[in-house]
Structure formats: structure tokens, C-alpha cells
Design a protein around this motif. Structure first.
Motif, PDB file in Angstrom:
ATOM      1  N   ALA A   1     -13.144   5.272  -2.650  1.00  0.00           N
ATOM      2  CA  ALA A   1     -12.789   4.603  -4.156  1.00  0.00           C
ATOM      3  C   ALA A   1     -11.194   4.427  -4.405  1.00  0.00           C
ATOM      4  CB  ALA A   1     -13.371   5.270  -5.260  1.00  0.00           C
ATOM      5  N   GLU A   2     -10.734   5.397  -4.049  1.00  0.00           N
ATOM      6  CA  GLU A   2      -9.191   5.420  -4.260  1.00  0.00           C
ATOM      7  C   GLU A   2      -8.442   4.668  -3.376  1.00  0.00           C
ATOM      8  OE1 GLU A   2      -7.951   9.619  -4.385  1.00  0.00           O
ATOM      9  OE2 GLU A   2      -9.102   9.925  -6.212  1.00  0.00           O
ATOM     10  N   ILE A   3      -9.043   4.711  -1.918  1.00  0.00           N
ATOM     11  CA  ILE A   3      -8.312   4.050  -0.989  1.00  0.00           C
ATOM     12  C   ILE A   3      -8.442   2.483  -1.359  1.00  0.00           C
ATOM     13  CG2 ILE A   3      -8.638   3.163   1.611  1.00  0.00           C
ATOM     14  CD1 ILE A   3      -9.245   6.174   2.165  1.00  0.00           C
ATOM     15  N   ALA A   4      -9.644   2.117  -1.829  1.00  0.00           N
ATOM     16  CA  ALA A   4     -10.014   0.692  -2.215  1.00  0.00           C
ATOM     17  C   ALA A   4      -9.042   0.179  -3.363  1.00  0.00           C
ATOM     18  CB  ALA A   4     -11.353   0.501  -2.588  1.00  0.00           C
TER      19      ALA A   4
ATOM     20  N   ASP B   1      -3.771  -2.646  -5.034  1.00  0.00           N
ATOM     21  CA  ASP B   1      -2.334  -2.488  -5.554  1.00  0.00           C
ATOM     22  C   ASP B   1      -1.553  -3.250  -4.400  1.00  0.00           C
ATOM     23  OD1 ASP B   1      -0.308  -1.615  -7.283  1.00  0.00           O
ATOM     24  OD2 ASP B   1       0.020   0.105  -5.979  1.00  0.00           O
ATOM     25  N   VAL B   2      -1.745  -2.635  -3.200  1.00  0.00           N
ATOM     26  CA  VAL B   2      -1.021  -3.269  -1.971  1.00  0.00           C
ATOM     27  C   VAL B   2      -1.236  -5.018  -1.997  1.00  0.00           C
ATOM     28  CG1 VAL B   2      -0.627  -3.724   0.393  1.00  0.00           C
ATOM     29  CG2 VAL B   2      -0.870  -1.351  -0.737  1.00  0.00           C
ATOM     30  N   TYR B   3      -2.218  -5.319  -2.330  1.00  0.00           N
ATOM     31  CA  TYR B   3      -2.510  -6.905  -2.339  1.00  0.00           C
ATOM     32  C   TYR B   3      -1.749  -7.562  -3.376  1.00  0.00           C
ATOM     33  CZ  TYR B   3      -6.025  -6.873   1.495  1.00  0.00           C
ATOM     34  OH  TYR B   3      -6.518  -6.670   2.622  1.00  0.00           O
TER      35      TYR B   3
ATOM     36  N   MET C   1       5.367  -2.118   5.250  1.00  0.00           N
ATOM     37  CA  MET C   1       5.565  -1.549   3.854  1.00  0.00           C
ATOM     38  C   MET C   1       4.193  -1.472   3.136  1.00  0.00           C
ATOM     39  SD  MET C   1       8.704  -3.964   2.703  1.00  0.00           S
ATOM     40  CE  MET C   1       8.993  -3.341   0.763  1.00  0.00           C
ATOM     41  N   GLY C   2       3.396  -2.175   3.187  1.00  0.00           N
ATOM     42  CA  GLY C   2       1.906  -2.154   2.537  1.00  0.00           C
ATOM     43  C   GLY C   2       1.153  -0.961   3.322  1.00  0.00           C
TER      44      GLY C   2
END
Length: 236
Positions: free
Chosen positions: A110-113, A118-120, A147-148
Motif C-alpha cells: 500500500a505504501e509502495i502504491a 507521488d512519483v507520477y 530519478m523516479g
């Protein structure tokens, strides 16, 4: 207490002394620029901090813990990520797969998603091209992906090596704007950059590396006006 302390680093390649007692520190929330000519030891410094290279002598202390002998993947898990020179994306994996590789030290899906969202938000182009092979992206898009991917580890400290290399002036502006927005969102940044003027314009403080030693340090704005810096690094 400084977030990162580098103390008397000595690194050699065979008989060549690449770093000769390099010392500096980074406080939480700063952008620090590390500038210098080619061969000064900038990339070696970043690779030693992130655990890719092991120093002959000296210490690297991150968030109060010595990490000089800690393996690189464990350093990532501690909150320090490295965007290498030349981007180094996995060209045959998709954009999405590259980003997932950046989260390999994390377990909570869930945190990775959430980090991916945020990256997107920082890099909308990556979301547009998420199913495209990374090797088919333009140079600027590959830099954004590198960077992402580093952001996916949710770092407290981001090391960036020559993010503007090989990019057009318009893309350089865009990349630096993104670096500023990452900083504004709470990431501490150590920036190695050949474009010294751009680096000093967004940095809080700067260090000048010459032939493996710190030759000068100070407030980045002051350095922009320093005659020696202008002559040596700003082309003025």
C-alpha cells in the motif's frame, strides 16, 4: 546533528589517489552542490557514500550511524538513494517495472502504491509511458525515470550525479524544477552537476572538489558571485 557526515575519505584506484581526505556534511533539508572539473572525484565521492566503492580510509556517517562498510542495498533501505551518472535504466523493462525495482527494499504494498502515485505526480510523462520499454524513452525521460526509480525507495537523502548531462536547455530547466520540487517536498539532496551555475542557483551551500580534495566551501549564492568560481566553473 548533520544527516550525513563524510570524514577524511581516502579512495584509490590502484596507484591513483582519487580522494585525498575529503570531509563535508549535509544537514537535513538542504540542497548541497558538489562542483568541480572532470576527474576531480565527484562521482567517486557519491559512489563511496552509497556503498558502491569502499574507501581506503575515512568514515561515512548517515543519520548518526557509520555506513562505511554497509552493503549498498542496505544503505538504500536506511533511506539513502543514488541516481547514477548516465541514468542506468533497465532498458528492456517497462517504465513501471523500472519504478518497481526502485522499491525492492520495501515490503508494504500500500505504501509502495502511494509512492508510485507521488512519483507520477512529479513525472506525469512516466505515467503516460508506464507500459513502454525504458530503452525507447528519450534522454530526458530516462533521466526522469532514474530519478523516479530512486524516489521509489522513499529516501531521506537523494544523491544525484550529473542529472542534466546530455539534455537540451529546455529539459535541463525542467529537471532542475523537479529537483527543486522534490526538495520542497522534504527530500535532502546532494547534487553533483557539471552545470555549476544551475546547481549553485538552487543549492543552499556548496563544496568545490579539486583533484580529490575540498578546495572551497560556502553559501551557494555567495559562490555564484565569487570571481574565482566564475572564472573556473561558470565560464565568466
Amino acid at each position: 546533528m548533520a544527516m550525513l557526515e563524510v570524514k577524511n575519505l581516502e579512495v584509490s584506484y590502484g596507484m591513483i589517489r582519487a580522494l585525498k581526505g575529503v570531509s563535508f556534511e549535509i544537514n537535513e533539508g538542504e540542497i548541497i552542490a558538489l562542483i568541480g572539473s572532470n576527474g576531480a572525484g565527484k562521482t567517486t565521492t557519491l559512489q563511496t557514500i552509497s556503498g558502491i566503492l569502499k574507501p581506503k580510509a575515512g568514515e561515512v556517517i548517515f543519520k548518526g550511524k557509520e555506513i562505511t562498510k554497509v552493503p549498498a542495498h542496505k544503505i538504500v533501505a536506511m533511506g539513502l538513494a543514488h541516481v547514477p551518472e548516465g541514468r542506468r535504466v533497465f532498458s528492456q523493462l517497462t517504465v513501471y517495472q523500472n519504478l518497481q525495482m526502485g522499491a525492492y527494499t520495501r515490503k508494504n504494498s500500500a505504501e509502495i502504491a502511494e509512492t508510485l502515485r507521488d512519483v507520477y505526480s512529479h513525472f506525469p510523462r512516466l505515467e503516460e509511458r508506464k507500459n513502454q520499454d525504458a530503452g525507447t524513452l528519450s534522454g530526458g525521460e530516462q533521466q526522469m525515470l532514474a530519478m523516479g526509480r530512486a524516489m521509489m525507495s522513499k529516501p531521506d537523502l537523494l544523491l544525484m550525479d550529473e542529472p542534466s548531462m546530455g539534455l537540451s536547455p529546455i529539459l535541463v530547466k525542467e529537471i532542475f524544477s523537479i529537483i527543486q520540487s522534490l526538495h520542497d517536498a522534504g527530500t535532502t539532496i546532494l547534487l553533483v552537476e557539471q552545470n555549476a551555475k544551475m546547481a549553485l542557483s538552487i543549492a543552499d551551500r556548496a563544496y568545490v572538489l579539486e583533484t580529490g580534495s575540498i578546495a572551497m566551501s560556502g553559501n551557494a549564492r555567495d559562490m555564484l558571485e565569487d570571481e574565482k568560481i566564475k572564472t573556473a566553473y561558470l565560464g565568466q
